[in-house]
Scaffold this motif. Structure first.
Motif, PDB file in Angstrom:
ATOM      1  N   VAL A 143       0.846  -1.201   0.000  1.00  0.00           N
ATOM      2  CA  VAL A 143       0.000   0.000   0.000  1.00  0.00           C
ATOM      3  C   VAL A 143       0.878   1.247   0.000  1.00  0.00           C
ATOM      4  O   VAL A 143       1.959   1.263   0.602  1.00  0.00           O
ATOM      5  CB  VAL A 143      -0.961   0.064   1.216  1.00  0.00           C
TER       6      VAL A 143
ATOM      7  N   ALA B 263       0.293   5.163   1.039  1.00  0.00           N
ATOM      8  CA  ALA B 263      -0.616   6.136   1.636  1.00  0.00           C
ATOM      9  C   ALA B 263      -0.096   7.531   1.346  1.00  0.00           C
ATOM     10  O   ALA B 263       1.024   7.866   1.741  1.00  0.00           O
ATOM     11  CB  ALA B 263      -0.716   5.904   3.141  1.00  0.00           C
TER      12      ALA B 263
ATOM     13  N   GLY C  85      -3.794   2.772   5.760  1.00  0.00           N
ATOM     14  CA  GLY C  85      -2.705   1.890   5.327  1.00  0.00           C
ATOM     15  C   GLY C  85      -2.239   1.002   6.477  1.00  0.00           C
ATOM     16  O   GLY C  85      -2.007  -0.199   6.314  1.00  0.00           O
TER      17      GLY C  85
ATOM     18  N   GLN D   3       4.207  -1.091   3.643  1.00  0.00           N
ATOM     19  CA  GLN D   3       3.602   0.241   3.498  1.00  0.00           C
ATOM     20  C   GLN D   3       4.643   1.275   3.088  1.00  0.00           C
ATOM     21  O   GLN D   3       5.709   1.347   3.702  1.00  0.00           O
ATOM     22  CB  GLN D   3       3.031   0.725   4.822  1.00  0.00           C
TER      23      GLN D   3
END
Ligand code: NAD
Length: 355
Positions: free
Chosen positions: A89, A91, A101, A112
């Protein structure tokens, strides 16, 4: 001071104007190739620009991040993550987007990458606050800590001045509480003091000239330091009160921190004078009053009543904030905390001694 435990959270932090162009490289360096991009509805256009730059490395956008990380939104995003076969992910945004996230990663350990656009500091903490059935709870885990953070001040130029001020005061609150944390250590105290100084220098310039890149860079540097303090040591009365006011009374996050900081600092400043003293050359010998005057000069919100809290809620807020005991440099005194909340509600200048 010379007996301490220092624990550093391991993350890769890239700092510099224009550095968000490294996003594709950083996704690949994590061994990933299918990113799900996250944002709030308000920042969809910003995340769509990243999608264009990433090309096939981006497999989808979920632009419905929401303040206080409601679990039902996380479930929708998680479902989308699985359907599109994402493997990480990204963010892009403030604490709300970063929270989404983190909530995904908490459940599936997704790597992340974060591009923060406020000064709240969530990107460097292993902490997630999430809301279910109207109750906000906090969890902490290594899975929650983002792997890569790219601070690119260019992407903060659009942060409205009022939000820049409250978000930076939110960051300062992490550092003030970090200075008197029970598990404080020399490294977090250095970061807290330097972080506060950077934000204190940057904010007046941002007000005069919101697109001053150098001031934005300095504010972001301060935010990183203050966020790192939040992620490393325990918080106390200030964060407990703000958590209660946000979680139980729906008050907005950054604005609540901005209103409360002078009052909680005043409450603790005598008990924590030794550790807060380095802030004397920034805010004067009366920290609470100095913070209050600083915030007022920046046109920050000064009263809880202006954020929508009823005066009749003050007893309940006091009771909730004292329900579970926690460490604070000054003992938690019910009547004094009720008085603190009354002054914060009215927007009065805090009264206290000096450092
Ligand atoms: P936010 O993420 O809710 O952002 C507020 C609004 O500003 C949103 O609409 C957002 O899209 C917009 N915005 C953000 N950056 C912008 C920019 N550069 N230009 C234009 N608009 C922009 O605000 P926040 O204060 O950063 O985050 C608050 C949330 O983060 C709360 O839920 C709080 O609990 C959480 N938080 C968590 C931690 C942690 O360590 N877990 C730390 C701090 C905050």
């Amino acid at each position: 001071m010379y007996n301490f435990t220092y624990h550093s959270n391991s993350a890769r932090v890239i700092f510099g104007i224009g550095k968000s162009h490294l996003l594709a490289e950083e996704i690949q360096a994590l061994g990933c190739s299918r990113a799900l991009l996250l944002s709030t509805p308000e920042q969809r256009a910003d995340v769509e620009r990243q999608e264009t730059v990433l090309g096939p490395l981006c497999v989808g956008i979920f632009a419905n991040a929401t303040m206080h990380t409601p679990v039902e939104v996380t479930e929708q995003a998680l479902d989308y993550y699985q359907r599109i076969g994402a493997d990480c992910v990204v963010a892009l945004g403030g604490g709300s987007t970063i929270g989404l996230g983190k909530a995904i990663a908490y459940r599936n350990d997704a790597p992340q990458l974060v591009i923060p656009t406020t000064y709240a500091g969530s990107e460097v903490t292993p902490i997630l606050g999430q809301t279910a059935d109207g109750i906000k709870t906090t969890v902490s885990s290594n899975k929650i800590l983002p792997e890569v953070v790219i601070y690119d001040a260019q992407l903060t130029l659009g942060l409205p001045v009022a939000m820049s001020v409250t978000s930076a005061l939110n960051a300062m609150a992490h550092a003030v509480e970090g200075l008197y944390a029970k598990n404080r250590n020399p490294i977090t105290s250095l970061m807290a003091i330097d972080g506060i100084r950077a934000l204190h220098r940057a904010l007046p310039q941002i007000i005069l000239q919101p697109d001053n890149l150098e001031a934005r860079r300095e504010a972001q540097y301060g935010a990183w330091l203050c966020g790192t303090v939040l992620g490393s040591v325990g918080m106390a009365l200030h964060h407990k009160l703000c958590h209660t006011l946000g979680g139980s009374f729906g008050l907005p996050h950054a604005q609540t921190h901005a209103v409360m900081l002078p009052h909680t600092a005043a409450y603790n400043q005598d008990a924590a004078a030794e550790w807060l003293r380095p802030l004397g050359d920034v805010f004067g010998s009366d920290l609470g009053a100095g913070l209050y005057d600083f915030a007022k000069d920046l046109n920050a919100p000064m009263a809880l009543r202006d954020l929508g809290l009823s005066e009749s809620d003050l007893d309940c807020a006091t009771e909730l904030a004292l329900r579970n005991p926690y460490w604070n440099p000054r003992p938690l005194e019910s009547a004094a905390i009720r008085d603190l909340l009354q002054r914060a509600w009215s927007g009065d200048r805090p009264v206290n001694g000096g450092l």
